[in-house]
Design a protein around this motif. Structure first.
Motif: not given
Length: 609
Positions: A547-573
């Motif tokens: 979608x046009x605003x993937x960061x505002x998606x469902x639980x799965x996308x939020x969990x992906x961002x959460x996992x990336x933040x936990x390991x200090x990674x940069x996630x871009x969609x």
């Protein structure tokens, strides 16, 4: 260069308020300039017209006074002569007839102008003495000026008169005095135009020359032939004087009599021609042209000063308004930039950012609301993370259960089935197909349970390497969904931290499964590349895209961002053009955790059904 709508707010305010101030000052200055210009133009015309009219009246008044004084002197002189002759008659030195005959000779021998003369009437309006004998004895009381003479008997009088053979009446002037013993109204009359030489120019010359317009404007008087009567620096005849465009000035004024003319002129000692305006009037009695003239630029000097004042005001306002506007804009946008930074961090899962409260205005209230909102988000984030952590534990426990308990149980069933088959075969049981089918189903169940267990709780990532785990992921997706899923990498990456490897695995798994389940992708490519101390995992699919605003998606996308933040990674969609999506995960890798793949190992594995 960014468009206006993409400019920072402080620059927008700076531009808008600066432009508004500039336009307002220019508009006001333009209106004032226009109105002042019109006023000056009217005043120039009025000033020159008034000056010309004043000179005209001055000349008329002077001429009238000169004529009056002259005629009065003649009239009073002749009255004295009549009185002397009357005294001679009374004394007996001469008879009344002799005295009147002598006076007649004296009256008619005098020259009054060119055509003027002396006549006498009595109190009834009958001409008693006149240079034309035929007129004597005629009653002229029908004429208004005669009745006025009868009424006044003494003083100055002007009237219109037309001699026989003339086309129109002309103005005449007379002065009368009364000799009562003989009832004579002694009148001296002449046409006014014949007495130009009687006018004492010195009586009004200084007054005319004292008039000035602008710096070098002046008034002058010439006759219709161009002869100078009064002029500040010219003498002689101006009939052939022309301006820079070849206009004969006096000829034009003589032809038009009254009016206004703009011409190009250069005063003595000046180097260039300038536009000049002259307003002129004609005095028909003396055939004079009275004019007032001045340079237009001198009249408009105040307007030039006003223009400079307006421009200076514009400059001063811009100097004052622009920094003030920029300062105010910065005061407004600085908290907004802080808010933007905090919101950007919040999008990455960091809800610890707070805004400094500056006061009770709108910005201060916004800061307070934002801080309270972030506190709520931080609480919700902690709750969400607790839910995720709990889910992770349950996932691992379930995976461990499937691997340690269910898979072992199924393996036991498989062993028992094989033993039972051998027993049946030993006693000669002919139909073993059902037993074999049960064995196949048990083996499928073991495979599926292992796959689910591996998905719920991947093991040995740190030992096997990230690539092998991702290969297994690609194989599972291909087997389950029947799509092409492959992994490409140039170096093998070993992550000693099992938690880091697990988070990377689940991010890739979530992205790949989303591409199949939500994006309807037919092809998925996982690419693992290394650059210095960082690595990038890219998941690219040919589905319908994010979608046009993937960061505002469902639980799965939020969990992906959460996992990336936990390991200090940069996630871009992002979307990949009109179709497909690209997910990039960039994470740090210690130098000692990579090695070149063995020559016998494949670096491009494809799994498809």
């Amino acid at each position: 260069m960014p468009s206006f709508k993409d400019q920072p707010l402080r620059l927008k305010m700076f531009y808008v308020y600066s432009l508004m101030a500039f336009v307002v000052v220019l508009l006001v200055g333009g209106v004032v300039y226009y109105q002042v210009g019109r006023t000056i133009e009217q005043n120039v015309g009025n000033e020159l017209s008034n000056a010309t009219t004043a000179i005209l009246n001055m000349v008329k008044t002077t001429a009238k006074a000169s004529i009056k004084n002259y005629l009065r002197a003649v009239a009073e002189k002749n009255r004295d002569l009549v009185a002397d002759h009357y005294a001679a008659v009374v004394s007996g030195r001469m008879t009344e007839a002799q005295a009147k005959a002598r006076l007649r000779e004296i009256f008619f021998s005098q020259t009054i102008g060119k055509t003027g003369y002396i006549y006498c009437i009595d109190s009834s309006g009958i001409a008693v003495e006149h240079p034309r004998p035929a007129v004597v004895g005629v009653n002229y009381s029908e004429f208004q000026f005669i009745r006025e003479q009868i009424r006044r008997k003494e003083g100055y009088l002007e009237y219109e008169w037309k001699n026989p053979g003339e086309a129109s009446a002309r103005p005449k002037a007379l002065y009368m005095t009364f000799f009562e013993p003989w009832d004579w109204i002694i009148s001296v009359t002449t046409y006014r135009e014949e007495f130009r030489e009687l006018i004492n120019i010195s009586e009004f010359k200084d007054s005319i020359l004292s008039l000035s317009f602008g710096k070098t404007g002046y008034s002058y008087v010439v006759d219709s032939k161009g002869n100078v009567v009064v002029h500040p620096f010219l003498t002689g005849n101006m009939w052939d004087v022309r301006d820079a465009d070849g206009i004969y000035l006096v000829r034009h004024q003589s032809e038009t009599k009254n009016g206004k003319l703009i011409y190009k002129w250069r005063n003595p000692g000046e180097s260039r021609f300038r536009d000049k305006i002259v307003i002129y009037n004609h005095i028909p009695d003396y055939d004079w042209i009275v004019a007032s003239t001045g340079y237009i630029e001198e009249f408009y000097a105040p307007l030039k000063s006003l223009r400079n004042i307006v421009l200076t005001t514009v400059f001063i306002i811009l100097v004052l308004v622009l920094p003030t506007t920029f300062t105010i804009a910065r005061g407004i946008t600085r908290p907004l930039r802080q808010l933007e930074t905090n919101l950007s961090q919040a999008m990455e899962g960091n809800f610890a950012g707070r805004m400094a409260r500056t006061g009770g205005d709108e910005v201060g209230k916004l800061a307070a609301y934002f801080n309270r909102f972030m506190e709520r988000l931080e609480q919700y984030s902690r709750l969400e993370m607790e839910v995720i952590e709990t889910s992770e534990r349950e996932r691992r426990q379930l995976g461990q259960y499937l691997h340690d308990d269910l898979c072992s149980h199924l393996l036991g069933i498989e062993v028992m089935q094989k033993i039972q088959r051998r027993k049946l075969a030993a006693i000669g049981y002919a139909d073993l197909s059902t037993i074999d089918k049960i064995c196949d189903l048990v083996q499928d169940a073991i495979t599926k349970a292992s796959r689910i267990s591996r998905g719920l709780c991947p093991t040995n990532i740190a030992d096997q390497g990230l690539e092998l785990t991702l290969k297994a992921l690609c194989r599972d997706i291909s087997d389950i969904y029947g799509v092409s899923c492959r992994l490409t990498y140039d170096t093998e990456t070993y992550l000693p931290d099992h938690k880091v490897a697990t988070h990377i695995y689940y991010i890739a798994r979530e992205a790949a499964y989303n591409a199949v389940k939500h994006g309807n992708a037919a092809n998925i490519v996982l690419t693992l590349s290394r650059a210095n101390d960082s690595a990038t995992l890219t998941i690219h699919d040919d589905g319908k895209g994010l979608p046009d605003h993937p960061t505002g998606g469902g639980m799965g996308i939020r969990i992906m961002h959460y996992r990336a933040s936990r390991i200090g990674a940069i996630l871009d969609m992002r979307r990949d053009g009109s179709a497909g999506s690209v997910v990039n995960l960039t994470f740090r890798v210690p130098e000692a955790t990579t090695r070149q793949p063995d020559s016998e190992e494949a670096t491009d594995d494809v799994y498809s059904q």
